[in-house]
Motif scaffolding. Sequence first.
Motif, PDB file in Angstrom:
ATOM      1  N   GLY A 160       0.767  -1.240   0.000  1.00 22.24           N
ATOM      2  CA  GLY A 160       0.000   0.000   0.000  1.00 22.24           C
ATOM      3  C   GLY A 160       0.791   1.278   0.000  1.00 22.24           C
ATOM      4  N   ALA A 161       2.109   1.204  -0.192  1.00 24.44           N
ATOM      5  CA  ALA A 161       2.939   2.410  -0.186  1.00 24.44           C
ATOM      6  C   ALA A 161       2.949   3.088  -1.549  1.00 24.44           C
ATOM      7  N   HIS A 162       3.219   4.384  -1.546  1.00 29.78           N
ATOM      8  CA  HIS A 162       3.463   5.154  -2.763  1.00 29.78           C
ATOM      9  C   HIS A 162       4.975   5.208  -2.947  1.00 29.78           C
ATOM     10  N   THR A 163       5.472   4.773  -4.091  1.00 34.78           N
ATOM     11  CA  THR A 163       6.912   4.607  -4.270  1.00 34.78           C
ATOM     12  C   THR A 163       7.472   5.611  -5.279  1.00 34.78           C
ATOM     13  N   VAL A 164       8.595   6.218  -4.899  1.00 38.00           N
ATOM     14  CA  VAL A 164       9.292   7.188  -5.744  1.00 38.00           C
ATOM     15  C   VAL A 164      10.736   6.719  -5.884  1.00 38.00           C
ATOM     16  N   GLY A 165      11.231   6.625  -7.101  1.00 34.37           N
ATOM     17  CA  GLY A 165      12.591   6.181  -7.343  1.00 34.37           C
ATOM     18  C   GLY A 165      13.466   7.281  -7.894  1.00 34.37           C
ATOM     19  N   LEU A 166      14.696   7.342  -7.410  1.00 34.74           N
ATOM     20  CA  LEU A 166      15.659   8.324  -7.899  1.00 34.74           C
ATOM     21  C   LEU A 166      16.705   7.639  -8.755  1.00 34.74           C
ATOM     22  N   LYS A 167      16.949   8.175  -9.938  1.00 35.68           N
ATOM     23  CA  LYS A 167      18.018   7.660 -10.805  1.00 35.68           C
ATOM     24  C   LYS A 167      18.458   8.756 -11.756  1.00 35.68           C
ATOM     25  N   ARG A 168      19.565   8.515 -12.416  1.00 33.23           N
ATOM     26  CA  ARG A 168      20.107   9.539 -13.315  1.00 33.23           C
ATOM     27  C   ARG A 168      19.256   9.713 -14.563  1.00 33.23           C
ATOM     28  N   ASP A 169      18.804   8.588 -15.127  1.00 36.95           N
ATOM     29  CA  ASP A 169      18.040   8.615 -16.371  1.00 36.95           C
ATOM     30  C   ASP A 169      16.606   8.165 -16.083  1.00 36.95           C
ATOM     31  N   VAL A 170      15.658   9.039 -16.285  1.00 34.45           N
ATOM     32  CA  VAL A 170      14.254   8.698 -16.014  1.00 34.45           C
ATOM     33  C   VAL A 170      13.442   8.609 -17.302  1.00 34.45           C
ATOM     34  N   SER A 171      14.125   8.405 -18.420  1.00 35.04           N
ATOM     35  CA  SER A 171      13.434   8.369 -19.714  1.00 35.04           C
ATOM     36  C   SER A 171      12.595   7.101 -19.883  1.00 35.04           C
ATOM     37  N   ARG A 172      12.936   6.042 -19.134  1.00 38.26           N
ATOM     38  CA  ARG A 172      12.170   4.800 -19.214  1.00 38.26           C
ATOM     39  C   ARG A 172      11.621   4.439 -17.836  1.00 38.26           C
ATOM     40  N   SER A 173      10.423   3.893 -17.817  1.00 41.26           N
ATOM     41  CA  SER A 173       9.796   3.521 -16.553  1.00 41.26           C
ATOM     42  C   SER A 173      10.540   2.344 -15.925  1.00 41.26           C
ATOM     43  N   VAL A 174      10.427   2.227 -14.600  1.00 35.17           N
ATOM     44  CA  VAL A 174      11.036   1.125 -13.860  1.00 35.17           C
ATOM     45  C   VAL A 174       9.941   0.457 -13.040  1.00 35.17           C
ATOM     46  N   GLU A 175       9.847  -0.851 -13.169  1.00 34.43           N
ATOM     47  CA  GLU A 175       8.804  -1.597 -12.481  1.00 34.43           C
ATOM     48  C   GLU A 175       8.883  -1.374 -10.967  1.00 34.43           C
ATOM     49  N   GLY A 176       7.727  -1.232 -10.346  1.00 37.02           N
ATOM     50  CA  GLY A 176       7.660  -1.077  -8.900  1.00 37.02           C
ATOM     51  C   GLY A 176       7.484   0.351  -8.437  1.00 37.02           C
ATOM     52  N   PHE A 177       7.751   1.310  -9.325  1.00 35.10           N
ATOM     53  CA  PHE A 177       7.689   2.715  -8.915  1.00 35.10           C
ATOM     54  C   PHE A 177       6.460   3.425  -9.479  1.00 35.10           C
ATOM     55  N   ASP A 178       5.839   4.223  -8.613  1.00 36.88           N
ATOM     56  CA  ASP A 178       4.746   5.071  -9.062  1.00 36.88           C
ATOM     57  C   ASP A 178       5.268   6.306  -9.776  1.00 36.88           C
ATOM     58  N   ARG A 179       6.488   6.698  -9.410  1.00 39.20           N
ATOM     59  CA  ARG A 179       7.080   7.886 -10.003  1.00 39.20           C
ATOM     60  C   ARG A 179       8.589   7.758 -10.005  1.00 39.20           C
ATOM     61  N   LEU A 180       9.226   8.300 -11.024  1.00 35.17           N
ATOM     62  CA  LEU A 180      10.685   8.391 -11.077  1.00 35.17           C
ATOM     63  C   LEU A 180      11.094   9.856 -11.059  1.00 35.17           C
ATOM     64  N   ALA A 181      12.223  10.130 -10.424  1.00 40.18           N
ATOM     65  CA  ALA A 181      12.758  11.492 -10.372  1.00 40.18           C
ATOM     66  C   ALA A 181      14.272  11.424 -10.520  1.00 40.18           C
ATOM     67  N   VAL A 182      14.856  12.491 -10.989  1.00 39.42           N
ATOM     68  CA  VAL A 182      16.313  12.544 -11.134  1.00 39.42           C
ATOM     69  C   VAL A 182      16.945  12.794  -9.764  1.00 39.42           C
ATOM     70  N   MET A 183      18.211  12.439  -9.629  1.00 38.76           N
ATOM     71  CA  MET A 183      18.894  12.550  -8.344  1.00 38.76           C
ATOM     72  C   MET A 183      18.913  13.985  -7.825  1.00 38.76           C
ATOM     73  N   GLU A 184      18.884  14.959  -8.730  1.00 34.01           N
ATOM     74  CA  GLU A 184      18.921  16.357  -8.305  1.00 34.01           C
ATOM     75  C   GLU A 184      17.675  16.767  -7.519  1.00 34.01           C
ATOM     76  N   GLU A 185      16.640  15.947  -7.547  1.00 35.75           N
ATOM     77  CA  GLU A 185      15.410  16.241  -6.810  1.00 35.75           C
ATOM     78  C   GLU A 185      15.442  15.696  -5.379  1.00 35.75           C
ATOM     79  N   LEU A 186      16.546  15.095  -4.985  1.00 38.39           N
ATOM     80  CA  LEU A 186      16.632  14.452  -3.672  1.00 38.39           C
ATOM     81  C   LEU A 186      16.237  15.391  -2.531  1.00 38.39           C
ATOM     82  N   ASP A 187      16.818  16.575  -2.494  1.00 39.66           N
ATOM     83  CA  ASP A 187      16.575  17.489  -1.379  1.00 39.66           C
ATOM     84  C   ASP A 187      15.098  17.858  -1.250  1.00 39.66           C
ATOM     85  N   GLY A 188      14.437  18.019  -2.375  1.00 38.40           N
ATOM     86  CA  GLY A 188      13.030  18.379  -2.341  1.00 38.40           C
ATOM     87  C   GLY A 188      12.122  17.239  -1.947  1.00 38.40           C
TER      88      GLY A 188
END
Length: 313
Positions: free
Chosen positions: A159-187
Motif C-alpha cells: 500500500g505504499a506510494h513509491t518514488v525512485g531516484l536515478k540519473r536517467d528517467v526516460s524509461r519507466s522502472v517496475e515497482g515505482f509510481d514515479r521516477l525522479a532525477v537525483m537532483e530532486e533528492l533534497d526536495g
Amino acid sequence: MAEYILNLLPVTEEEKAAFQEAAPRAVHVCAGRRTVTAEQLEQATILFGWPRPADLSRAPRLKWFQSMWAGTDEYLAPGVLPEGVVLTSSAGSNSQSVAEHALACLLALCRRLPQCRDQQRERLWTDPGKMKTLSGATVLVAGAGHIGSWFAGLCRGLGAHTVGLKRDVSRSVEGFDRLAVMEELDGLLPQADVVALMLPHSPQTEGLMDARRLRLMKEDAILLSMGRGSVLDQEALAAVMGEGRLWGAALDVTVPEPLPQDSPLWTIPNLIITPHSAGGMRLEVTRANCVRQALDNLNRWQAGKPLENLVRR
C-alpha cells in the motif's frame, strides 16, 4: 586456440554440463576461490566467479571476466584487472534477497520489534507504543536499479506510494509510481516516510546522505542503507538519531566493515545493524540467478553478441 574457461561459481553437475554444451570446444575447469591454482589462472581466457583481486594479475591470457557479484569495486581499482579485459557483473542476481532483507528491517522498525526484543531480554511485558504501517506511506528509493525496483514493488504491494531516484528517467522502472532525477533528492526528502539508500559507491554517491540531508527528513521517518556504506555519513546519523530524530534506521553496510566496536551506532536502540548479510549466496535463488547469468553471457560470447551487465569493455 580454444577458450580456457575457469569457472569459480558454485555450480551443480547439471550446470557444469550446460556450460560445456554452450562452449563445446572450450576447455572447462571448475575450481574454488581457495583451491584455484596458478596454472589454472595462467591458462584462463574466460573467468567466472569471485577470484581474489591479486589473482587476476596472474591471468595474462584473460579476455573476459564475469564477477559473481553485482558490485565490482574491488576489481576496478587501478592495476587489478589487466588492460583490455572485458568485465561483466552479476547485477540483479541478488535483487530478491536484498529487497526482502530491506523489507524485513523496515517492517521490524515499523512494528518496534527491536524494542520488543530488548524487552524480551529483560523479561519485561510492556506495551511498545504507537507503530507504523506502509499503507499510505511514501517510500523514496535512492537507486532505482534492480534491487530498488524489487524493493519498491514489495512496498507498493503493502500500500505504499513509491518514488525512485536515478540519473536517467526516460524509461519507466517496475515497482515505482514515479521516477525522479537525483537532483530532486533534497526536495523529496521532507515528503518521504521511508528513505532507502540502494546506491553503488562512486565519487557522486560518496557522502551523499550527510547531516544536512538527514535533517531534511521527517523527524519520524525511517532510513534504510542497503547499497554501499560510503553513501551515508555514519557519524552524522549517530548525531541526528542521538537528538531523537528519526523513527528508526537499518544498516546492512558500513564503513569500515566490520563496524568498529567503539562505533556509537551499536548502542542506538532503534537502529538495526546487520553484517552485510542482505545479499550474497544465502538464498538458492541468488546462486541460480548468478549461474544463469554467466551461462547466458557465455552463449552471447559464443555468438558474438553484446554481453549483459557490461561494466568495462
